[in-house]
Design a protein around this motif. Structure first.
Motif, mmCIF file in Angstrom:
data_model
loop_
_atom_site.group_PDB
_atom_site.id
_atom_site.type_symbol
_atom_site.label_atom_id
_atom_site.label_comp_id
_atom_site.label_asym_id
_atom_site.label_seq_id
_atom_site.Cartn_x
_atom_site.Cartn_y
_atom_site.Cartn_z
ATOM 1 N N LEU A 1 -20.838 54.167 42.317
ATOM 2 C CA LEU A 1 -21.213 54.290 43.722
ATOM 3 C C LEU A 1 -21.486 52.943 44.384
ATOM 4 C CD1 LEU A 1 -23.561 57.406 43.578
ATOM 5 C CD2 LEU A 1 -21.170 57.301 44.297
ATOM 6 N N GLY A 2 -21.768 51.914 43.597
ATOM 7 C CA GLY A 2 -22.057 50.616 44.194
ATOM 8 C C GLY A 2 -22.494 49.608 43.156
ATOM 9 N N THR A 3 -23.146 48.553 43.610
ATOM 10 C CA THR A 3 -23.594 47.470 42.737
ATOM 11 C C THR A 3 -24.902 47.839 42.046
ATOM 12 O OG1 THR A 3 -22.556 45.798 44.142
ATOM 13 C CG2 THR A 3 -24.301 45.056 42.662
ATOM 14 N N TYR A 4 -24.961 47.628 40.738
ATOM 15 C CA TYR A 4 -26.190 47.806 39.969
ATOM 16 C C TYR A 4 -26.536 46.499 39.297
ATOM 17 C CZ TYR A 4 -26.573 52.741 40.828
ATOM 18 O OH TYR A 4 -26.760 53.940 41.456
ATOM 19 N N LEU A 5 -27.780 46.086 39.458
ATOM 20 C CA LEU A 5 -28.278 44.853 38.863
ATOM 21 C C LEU A 5 -29.340 45.172 37.831
ATOM 22 C CD1 LEU A 5 -28.720 42.634 42.061
ATOM 23 C CD2 LEU A 5 -26.728 42.779 40.558
ATOM 24 N N VAL B 1 -34.271 46.007 30.547
ATOM 25 C CA VAL B 1 -35.650 46.465 30.762
ATOM 26 C C VAL B 1 -35.929 46.847 32.212
ATOM 27 C CG1 VAL B 1 -36.590 45.174 28.804
ATOM 28 C CG2 VAL B 1 -36.478 44.084 31.079
ATOM 29 N N ALA B 2 -35.017 46.539 33.128
ATOM 30 C CA ALA B 2 -35.226 46.904 34.530
ATOM 31 C C ALA B 2 -33.885 46.943 35.230
ATOM 32 C CB ALA B 2 -36.162 45.914 35.226
ATOM 33 N N MET B 3 -33.776 47.809 36.244
ATOM 34 C CA MET B 3 -32.531 47.864 37.004
ATOM 35 C C MET B 3 -32.790 48.478 38.373
ATOM 36 S SD MET B 3 -30.171 50.950 35.499
ATOM 37 C CE MET B 3 -30.544 52.663 35.839
ATOM 38 N N ALA B 4 -31.834 48.276 39.251
ATOM 39 C CA ALA B 4 -31.804 48.905 40.570
ATOM 40 C C ALA B 4 -30.374 48.819 41.064
ATOM 41 C CB ALA B 4 -32.755 48.201 41.544
ATOM 42 N N GLY B 5 -30.005 49.734 41.965
ATOM 43 C CA GLY B 5 -28.626 49.714 42.430
ATOM 44 C C GLY B 5 -28.436 50.487 43.718
ATOM 45 N N GLU B 6 -27.174 50.778 44.015
ATOM 46 C CA GLU B 6 -26.779 51.398 45.273
ATOM 47 C C GLU B 6 -26.285 52.818 45.027
ATOM 48 O OE1 GLU B 6 -25.143 47.101 47.026
ATOM 49 O OE2 GLU B 6 -23.757 48.782 46.773
ATOM 50 N N ARG B 7 -26.659 53.727 45.945
ATOM 51 C CA ARG B 7 -26.221 55.122 45.793
ATOM 52 C C ARG B 7 -25.536 55.584 47.079
ATOM 53 N NH1 ARG B 7 -30.467 59.680 43.887
ATOM 54 N NH2 ARG B 7 -31.382 59.134 45.903
ATOM 55 N N LEU B 8 -26.194 56.323 47.945
ATOM 56 C CA LEU B 8 -25.548 56.833 49.153
ATOM 57 C C LEU B 8 -25.105 55.675 50.048
ATOM 58 C CD1 LEU B 8 -27.871 59.831 50.087
ATOM 59 C CD2 LEU B 8 -25.750 59.862 48.761
ATOM 60 N N HIS B 9 -24.007 55.921 50.787
ATOM 61 C CA HIS B 9 -23.420 54.845 51.592
ATOM 62 C C HIS B 9 -22.941 55.392 52.935
ATOM 63 C CE1 HIS B 9 -20.565 51.081 51.506
ATOM 64 N NE2 HIS B 9 -21.382 51.093 52.553
ATOM 65 N N PRO B 10 -23.860 55.798 53.807
ATOM 66 C CA PRO B 10 -23.457 56.163 55.165
ATOM 67 C C PRO B 10 -22.917 54.923 55.874
ATOM 68 C CG PRO B 10 -25.721 56.863 54.690
ATOM 69 C CD PRO B 10 -25.311 55.930 53.602
ATOM 70 N N PRO B 11 -22.056 55.087 56.871
ATOM 71 C CA PRO B 11 -21.520 53.930 57.576
ATOM 72 C C PRO B 11 -22.629 53.017 58.094
ATOM 73 C CG PRO B 11 -20.337 55.903 58.232
ATOM 74 C CD PRO B 11 -21.496 56.356 57.397
ATOM 75 N N GLY B 12 -22.573 51.755 57.692
ATOM 76 C CA GLY B 12 -23.530 50.771 58.150
ATOM 77 C C GLY B 12 -24.812 50.694 57.347
ATOM 78 N N TRP B 13 -24.967 51.552 56.364
ATOM 79 C CA TRP B 13 -26.192 51.638 55.579
ATOM 80 C C TRP B 13 -25.858 51.762 54.095
ATOM 81 C CZ3 TRP B 13 -30.958 51.844 58.241
ATOM 82 C CH2 TRP B 13 -30.855 52.036 59.629
ATOM 83 N N THR B 14 -26.753 51.329 53.218
ATOM 84 C CA THR B 14 -26.612 51.576 51.784
ATOM 85 C C THR B 14 -27.984 51.881 51.201
ATOM 86 O OG1 THR B 14 -24.695 50.111 51.562
ATOM 87 C CG2 THR B 14 -25.866 50.664 49.555
ATOM 88 N N GLU B 15 -28.037 52.944 50.413
ATOM 89 C CA GLU B 15 -29.293 53.364 49.797
ATOM 90 C C GLU B 15 -29.550 52.593 48.511
ATOM 91 O OE1 GLU B 15 -31.356 57.522 48.219
ATOM 92 O OE2 GLU B 15 -29.216 57.164 47.927
ATOM 93 N N ILE B 16 -30.759 52.093 48.341
ATOM 94 C CA ILE B 16 -31.198 51.501 47.078
ATOM 95 C C ILE B 16 -31.794 52.613 46.222
ATOM 96 C CG2 ILE B 16 -32.758 49.852 45.986
ATOM 97 C CD1 ILE B 16 -32.528 48.123 48.480
ATOM 98 N N SER B 17 -31.362 52.677 44.973
ATOM 99 C CA SER B 17 -31.759 53.796 44.119
ATOM 100 C C SER B 17 -31.858 53.341 42.672
ATOM 101 C CB SER B 17 -30.738 54.931 44.261
ATOM 102 O OG SER B 17 -31.111 56.057 43.492
#
Length: 238
Positions: free
Chosen positions: A134-138, A147-163
């Motif tokens: 769905l997107g970039t995960y770091l 030991v830790a992560m965060a990334g991108e999920r929903l992607h409405p036009p102009g927006w990206t959810e951090i999840s």
């Protein structure tokens, strides 16, 4: 203001995603859309679903099947049963100090087993085998272990959810989640988009963190799940 059948794209972000930047993932029946189940449990119905939409949703669910209804605030029709309701909140970027992080590494398909193991230890919310698409995960590793992560999920036009923001209990209190949120947000901003996120209204610790970073409450929402009618009821509704 962008519109996708609702007042604002973030009022129905799964619908805006699946009819927009994430259209390639969309599994559709009529006006009901969903992600493949090994990508995300998020499912989208129109803002005001009619009898035909509920029949299509019942077909996708299967007789007696359970489906998520994130953000749905209406009444389910006869034969349907609400099985879960979690009050939630939606936050948007109102001044994040977004910045890259030198220790954060981009995670890829080879990292998925470790990501799933971290999710199992920390329970940040749904994360499936293909969610990484769905997107970039770091992530941040210590002694070679994720030991830790965060990334991108929903992607409405102009927006990206951090999840999928999560930190192993053994290293909590070191600010790793904060660093990863800001690093993911930096990448989103670099694309000219705005970060947003969801969490449970009861997760006061996360809410305090998000507000301290520069997220502001946009709206209250709810995460529901519902059970479809059994086969005879589905046949009548169809």
């Amino acid at each position: 203001m962008s519109r996708t059948g609702s007042r604002h794209v973030l009022d129905n972000p799964a619908l805006a995603s699946l009819t927009g930047p994430h259209a390639r993932f969309a599994e559709r029946r009529g006006r009901v859309l969903r992600y493949p189940v090994d990508v995300s449990p998020w499912l989208a119905v129109p803002d005001d679903p009619d009898a035909g939409d509920w029949a299509d949703l019942a077909t996708l669910a299967g007789p007696g099947g359970e489906v998520p209804l994130p953000g749905f605030r209406g009444e389910v029709p006869a034969g349907w049963e609400i099985t879960q309701r979690i009050e939630g909140v939606q936050f948007v970027d109102e001044g994040l100090a977004a910045a890259p992080d030198t220790e954060a590494v981009r995670l890829g398909p080879a990292d998925v087993p470790e990501m799933l193991a971290l999710v199992a230890r920390t329970q940040p919310g749904p994360f499936e085998r293909r969610t990484i698409e769905l997107g970039t995960y770091l992530g941040i590793r210590r002694d070679g272990t994720l030991v830790a992560m965060a990334g991108e999920r929903l992607h409405p036009p102009g927006w990206t959810e951090i999840s999928a923001v999560c930190t192993d209990p053994a290293v909590r209190g070191q600010g790793l989640a904060t660093r990863l949120i800001l690093a993911v947000a930096h990448g989103i901003r670099e694309r000219g988009e705005t970060p947003f996120l969801h969490t449970s209204a009861a997760n006061t610790g996360a809410i305090r963190l998000y507000e301290s970073l520069g997220f502001g409450l946009r709206r209250r929402t709810a995460f529901l799940a519902a059970r479809a009618p059994e086969r005879d009821a589905v046949a009548v509704g169809a």
